[in-house]
Design a protein around this motif. Structure first.
Motif, PDB file in Angstrom:
ATOM      1  N   ASN A 187       0.704  -1.276  -0.020  1.00  0.00           N
ATOM      2  CA  ASN A 187      -0.163   0.112   0.307  1.00  0.00           C
ATOM      3  C   ASN A 187       0.891   1.790   0.077  1.00  0.00           C
ATOM      4  OD1 ASN A 187      -2.490  -0.858   0.075  1.00  0.00           O
ATOM      5  ND2 ASN A 187      -2.000  -0.966   2.685  1.00  0.00           N
ATOM      6  N   GLN A 188       1.606   1.216  -0.350  1.00  0.00           N
ATOM      7  CA  GLN A 188       2.837   1.834  -0.040  1.00  0.00           C
ATOM      8  C   GLN A 188       2.961   2.550  -1.921  1.00  0.00           C
ATOM      9  OE1 GLN A 188       4.512   3.455   2.620  1.00  0.00           O
ATOM     10  NE2 GLN A 188       2.975   2.064   3.761  1.00  0.00           N
ATOM     11  N   PRO A 189       3.465   4.562  -1.796  1.00  0.00           N
ATOM     12  CA  PRO A 189       3.608   4.610  -2.919  1.00  0.00           C
ATOM     13  C   PRO A 189       4.481   4.380  -3.923  1.00  0.00           C
ATOM     14  CG  PRO A 189       3.268   6.045  -1.360  1.00  0.00           C
ATOM     15  CD  PRO A 189       3.549   5.117  -0.823  1.00  0.00           C
ATOM     16  N   ARG A 190       4.557   3.020  -5.290  1.00  0.00           N
ATOM     17  CA  ARG A 190       5.411   2.228  -5.812  1.00  0.00           C
ATOM     18  C   ARG A 190       6.234   3.595  -6.664  1.00  0.00           C
ATOM     19  NH1 ARG A 190       1.393  -1.519  -4.640  1.00  0.00           N
ATOM     20  NH2 ARG A 190       0.973  -1.257  -6.945  1.00  0.00           N
ATOM     21  N   ASN A 191       7.572   3.454  -7.327  1.00  0.00           N
ATOM     22  CA  ASN A 191       7.602   4.513  -8.431  1.00  0.00           C
ATOM     23  C   ASN A 191       9.482   3.114  -8.749  1.00  0.00           C
ATOM     24  OD1 ASN A 191      10.743   4.718  -6.412  1.00  0.00           O
ATOM     25  ND2 ASN A 191       9.685   6.274  -5.446  1.00  0.00           N
ATOM     26  N   LEU A 192      10.034   3.894  -9.121  1.00  0.00           N
ATOM     27  CA  LEU A 192      10.460   2.549 -10.174  1.00  0.00           C
ATOM     28  C   LEU A 192      11.859   1.979  -9.000  1.00  0.00           C
ATOM     29  CD1 LEU A 192      11.520   0.550 -12.831  1.00  0.00           C
ATOM     30  CD2 LEU A 192      12.245   2.768 -13.347  1.00  0.00           C
ATOM     31  N   LEU A 193      12.350   2.822  -8.763  1.00  0.00           N
ATOM     32  CA  LEU A 193      13.497   2.492  -7.649  1.00  0.00           C
ATOM     33  C   LEU A 193      13.616   2.263  -6.466  1.00  0.00           C
ATOM     34  CD1 LEU A 193      16.547   3.681  -7.404  1.00  0.00           C
ATOM     35  CD2 LEU A 193      15.498   5.525  -6.212  1.00  0.00           C
ATOM     36  N   ALA A 194      12.210   2.097  -6.247  1.00  0.00           N
ATOM     37  CA  ALA A 194      12.017   1.187  -5.097  1.00  0.00           C
ATOM     38  C   ALA A 194      11.896   0.383  -5.025  1.00  0.00           C
ATOM     39  CB  ALA A 194      10.259   1.894  -3.996  1.00  0.00           C
ATOM     40  N   SER A 195      10.620   0.183  -5.516  1.00  0.00           N
ATOM     41  CA  SER A 195      10.170  -1.418  -6.448  1.00  0.00           C
ATOM     42  C   SER A 195      11.787  -2.313  -7.069  1.00  0.00           C
ATOM     43  CB  SER A 195       9.871  -1.418  -8.148  1.00  0.00           C
ATOM     44  OG  SER A 195       8.272  -0.649  -7.511  1.00  0.00           O
ATOM     45  N   THR A 196      12.213  -2.005  -7.417  1.00  0.00           N
ATOM     46  CA  THR A 196      13.663  -2.570  -8.232  1.00  0.00           C
ATOM     47  C   THR A 196      14.145  -2.863  -6.499  1.00  0.00           C
ATOM     48  OG1 THR A 196      13.703  -1.093 -10.317  1.00  0.00           O
ATOM     49  CG2 THR A 196      15.662  -2.285  -9.256  1.00  0.00           C
ATOM     50  N   PHE A 197      14.955  -1.593  -5.721  1.00  0.00           N
ATOM     51  CA  PHE A 197      15.129  -2.260  -5.008  1.00  0.00           C
ATOM     52  C   PHE A 197      14.433  -3.314  -3.645  1.00  0.00           C
ATOM     53  CE2 PHE A 197      16.090  -1.200  -0.266  1.00  0.00           C
ATOM     54  CZ  PHE A 197      17.266  -1.691  -0.154  1.00  0.00           C
ATOM     55  N   ILE A 198      13.233  -3.360  -3.641  1.00  0.00           N
ATOM     56  CA  ILE A 198      13.042  -3.920  -2.986  1.00  0.00           C
ATOM     57  C   ILE A 198      13.200  -5.559  -3.779  1.00  0.00           C
ATOM     58  CG2 ILE A 198      10.411  -5.373  -2.238  1.00  0.00           C
ATOM     59  CD1 ILE A 198       9.883  -2.346  -1.838  1.00  0.00           C
ATOM     60  N   ILE A 199      13.019  -5.559  -5.304  1.00  0.00           N
ATOM     61  CA  ILE A 199      13.398  -6.673  -6.135  1.00  0.00           C
ATOM     62  C   ILE A 199      14.859  -7.107  -6.256  1.00  0.00           C
ATOM     63  CG2 ILE A 199      13.124  -8.004  -8.627  1.00  0.00           C
ATOM     64  CD1 ILE A 199      11.161  -5.982  -9.088  1.00  0.00           C
ATOM     65  N   ALA A 200      15.551  -6.212  -5.297  1.00  0.00           N
ATOM     66  CA  ALA A 200      17.016  -6.899  -5.470  1.00  0.00           C
ATOM     67  C   ALA A 200      17.227  -7.583  -4.196  1.00  0.00           C
ATOM     68  CB  ALA A 200      17.764  -5.439  -5.747  1.00  0.00           C
ATOM     69  N   ILE A 201      16.877  -7.005  -2.786  1.00  0.00           N
ATOM     70  CA  ILE A 201      17.099  -7.292  -1.800  1.00  0.00           C
ATOM     71  C   ILE A 201      16.190  -8.929  -1.531  1.00  0.00           C
ATOM     72  CG2 ILE A 201      16.151  -6.949   0.681  1.00  0.00           C
ATOM     73  CD1 ILE A 201      18.606  -5.571  -0.593  1.00  0.00           C
ATOM     74  N   CYS A 202      14.741  -9.091  -2.212  1.00  0.00           N
ATOM     75  CA  CYS A 202      14.503 -10.850  -2.519  1.00  0.00           C
ATOM     76  C   CYS A 202      14.674 -11.432  -2.791  1.00  0.00           C
ATOM     77  CB  CYS A 202      13.351 -10.362  -2.280  1.00  0.00           C
ATOM     78  SG  CYS A 202      12.338  -9.592  -0.479  1.00  0.00           S
ATOM     79  N   GLY A 203      15.004 -10.838  -4.213  1.00  0.00           N
ATOM     80  CA  GLY A 203      16.072 -11.954  -4.971  1.00  0.00           C
ATOM     81  C   GLY A 203      17.497 -12.018  -4.641  1.00  0.00           C
ATOM     82  N   GLY A 204      18.570 -11.330  -4.005  1.00  0.00           N
ATOM     83  CA  GLY A 204      19.969 -11.887  -3.445  1.00  0.00           C
ATOM     84  C   GLY A 204      19.505 -12.816  -2.380  1.00  0.00           C
ATOM     85  N   TYR A 205      18.504 -12.498  -1.468  1.00  0.00           N
ATOM     86  CA  TYR A 205      18.221 -13.690  -0.512  1.00  0.00           C
ATOM     87  C   TYR A 205      17.793 -14.462  -1.038  1.00  0.00           C
ATOM     88  CZ  TYR A 205      16.254 -15.618   3.262  1.00  0.00           C
ATOM     89  OH  TYR A 205      15.647 -16.708   4.463  1.00  0.00           O
ATOM     90  N   PHE A 206      16.739 -14.439  -2.283  1.00  0.00           N
ATOM     91  CA  PHE A 206      16.651 -15.724  -2.654  1.00  0.00           C
ATOM     92  C   PHE A 206      17.365 -16.522  -3.826  1.00  0.00           C
ATOM     93  CE2 PHE A 206      15.874 -18.318  -6.686  1.00  0.00           C
ATOM     94  CZ  PHE A 206      14.491 -19.515  -6.603  1.00  0.00           C
ATOM     95  N   LEU A 207      19.147 -16.385  -4.022  1.00  0.00           N
ATOM     96  CA  LEU A 207      19.317 -16.513  -4.825  1.00  0.00           C
ATOM     97  C   LEU A 207      20.399 -17.577  -3.213  1.00  0.00           C
ATOM     98  CD1 LEU A 207      20.647 -14.268  -7.837  1.00  0.00           C
ATOM     99  CD2 LEU A 207      19.226 -16.489  -7.589  1.00  0.00           C
ATOM    100  N   VAL A 208      21.687 -16.514  -2.289  1.00  0.00           N
ATOM    101  CA  VAL A 208      22.100 -17.512  -1.644  1.00  0.00           C
ATOM    102  C   VAL A 208      21.565 -18.411  -0.674  1.00  0.00           C
ATOM    103  CG1 VAL A 208      22.518 -16.964   0.818  1.00  0.00           C
ATOM    104  CG2 VAL A 208      22.916 -15.258  -0.471  1.00  0.00           C
TER     105      VAL A 208
END
Length: 482
Positions: free
Chosen positions: A444-465
């Motif tokens: 429910n937070q305002p989403r922009n390209l930078l914030a979305s990319t950051f969340i994806i990167a954090i979760c994606g990195g954790y997934f790979l590890v």
């Protein structure tokens, strides 16, 4: 193995990047209706791919190592080429009839539609036969290079076509085919040089025997029926929705499911490229116990990965949609969530179906896909005609049909092989995936390209590890058991 994984991962990372740009450009340039047209055209082309090409392709894949060892691969490719040329010509009256009698693609130039489907059958098939063959034969560097070329040139040609001609789905797809045709010629030349086989027309002609034909039919015919129902389950609903509910809704649903499917395809291809060649090599034996061990090892490595990946995509759906698509498609994120679970059941079913391929008993594949296909097409038809909340009901029907297909496949495969799925690894993967749920707090937070990319990167990195840790544990345990 680690070096191979690194090469494939880097190659796939490049392709993922190109895919991200492709989807973004596609949704920027094309209207919702044209995006709907794109999925409608793909559904039509996929009919030939699933029903009449995939079964032969599976046979080629199953026999690849043996044909290379006996230095006859080019002779068999010659026969395969004649089949594809014939099928391309047959598609012309079929597409024309579907367009005129059933209004399939009625708002698309019929000449361009026929041309695209015929070219798709020939060049897409050869491209997706030659390049994966390089990986099957352990030329992973070449495989990554050619796949990257297809993606990069395909994006460039599609943009050129829609900019110079007109912004329509058919010209976007024709750009893809132009790229595939170019890379196919290059890949074939390379393939022919590295395998050092010679083509012999006389020998190729002698391969066409009644006995050989019946052997192929015995393997392919059940697969042909099976893949028809796979198409019915995964593709035909697009034609029903396009006719009953309009291209705009099809564009939203198709995009959401496609985002999930494209991301899942990347994950699935990495798994297949890493474990597929070893699996096919290990089942190339008459020892049933060794084939069983090969499948069990592959399943215990892949199924936990698929489950964790599905949870990742589900939790990141709004952020993925924000990054991958234009703002006018923001509502499609709900379909990304449904699509991720549809893909989980599809990938798991594919893994289980490889038991039948290993044992050359493809007749066991018919029932699961028959039930799932009929459930999907009947459910979508009635859902699109008579239900008010079709935005939720239709993707739910597709998801349930996938689950039932997977369940029946699991039960049937246990009849021909003592499969071990490895629930310990699945449970571990599930527990390690729970932190992905934190992303839901930001919906429910305002989403922009930078914030979305950051969340994806954090979760994606954790997934790979976490997945790397799990794969290492399984590999070490397999090594100790040997």
């Amino acid at each position: 193995m680690d070096r191979k994984i690194l090469v494939i991962s880097l190659g796939r990372a490049l392709q993922v990047g190109i895919t991200l740009i492709s989807v973004r450009m596609l949704t920027d340039i094309l209207s919702k209706e044209e995006v709907g047209n794109l999925y409608l055209i793909n559904s039509l082309a996929a009919f030939f791919g699933f029903t009449l090409i995939n079964p032969i392709g599976m046979y080629v894949n199953r026999k690849m190592h043996a044909w290379v060892e006996e230095k006859s691969i080019l002779n068999y490719f010659f026969i395969y080429n004649m089949y594809l040329m014939g099928l391309s010509f047959v598609s012309i009256p079929v597409v024309y009839t579907l367009n005129k009698m059933f209004a399939v693609g009625s708002n698309i130039d019929i000449k361009l539609l026929i041309t695209f489907v015929a070219l798709f059958i020939y060049f897409n098939t050869w491209c997706m036969t030659l390049i994966p063959s390089l990986n099957t034969l352990s030329y992973c560097m070449s495989f990554v290079l050619f796949m990257s070329l297809v993606s990069g040139i395909g994006l460039s040609m599609s943009i050129i076509m829609v900019k110079t001609m007109r912004p329509s789905a058919i010209f976007w797809l024709i750009g893809q085919i132009i790229a595939q045709a170019l890379v196919t010629f290059i890949a074939f030349t390379y393939f022919k040089n590295i395998i050092k086989n010679k083509f012999d027309f006389t020998a190729a002609y002698k391969k066409i025997t009644k006995e050989g034909f019946m052997n192929v039919i015995a393997f392919v015919f059940p697969l042909g029926i099976t893949t028809f129902f796979i198409w019915l389950q995964n593709q035909s609903y697009k034609m029903i929705i396009g006719k009953n509910m309009g291209l705009e809704f099809l564009g939203l649903l198709g995009l959401g499911v496609s985002i999930a499917a494209n991301i899942a395809a990347v994950a699935e291809s990495i798994v297949q490229q890493v474990y597929g060649p070893t699996f096919y090599k290990e089942i190339n034996t008459n020892d049933h116990l060794k084939r069983t061990a090969a499948w069990n090892k592959m399943a215990q490595l892949t199924l936990p990965f698929y489950l964790s990946f599905t949870l990742l995509v589900s939790c990141l759906a709004p952020f993925l949609t924000n990054v991958l698509a234009h703002d006018k498609f923001s509502q499609a994120y709900i379909f990304v969530i449904y699509g991720s679970w549809i893909e989980l059941f599809r990938m798991t079913t594919n893994t289980m179906s490889s038991v039948a391929h290993s044992e050359m008993q493809t007749k066991y594949l018919i029932k699961p896909y028959l039930v799932g296909g009929l459930l999907a097409v009947i459910g979508v038809y009635f859902g699109s005609k008579y239900c008010n909340h079709h935005h939720y009901i239709i993707p739910a029907i597709l998801m349930v049909s996938g689950f039932i297909t997977m369940l029946i496949m699991h039960l049937d495969m246990k009849k021909i092989m003592r499969t071990r799925i490895g629930f310990r690894n699945i449970s571990r993967s599930l527990i390690l995936s729970l932190p992905f749920g934190i992303a839901v707090l930001f919906y429910n937070q305002p989403r922009n390209l930078l914030a979305s990319t950051f969340i994806i990167a954090i979760c994606g990195g954790y997934f790979l590890v976490t997945q790397y840790k799990i794969s290492r544990l399984v590999t070490k345990r397999e090594f100790r058991t040997k």
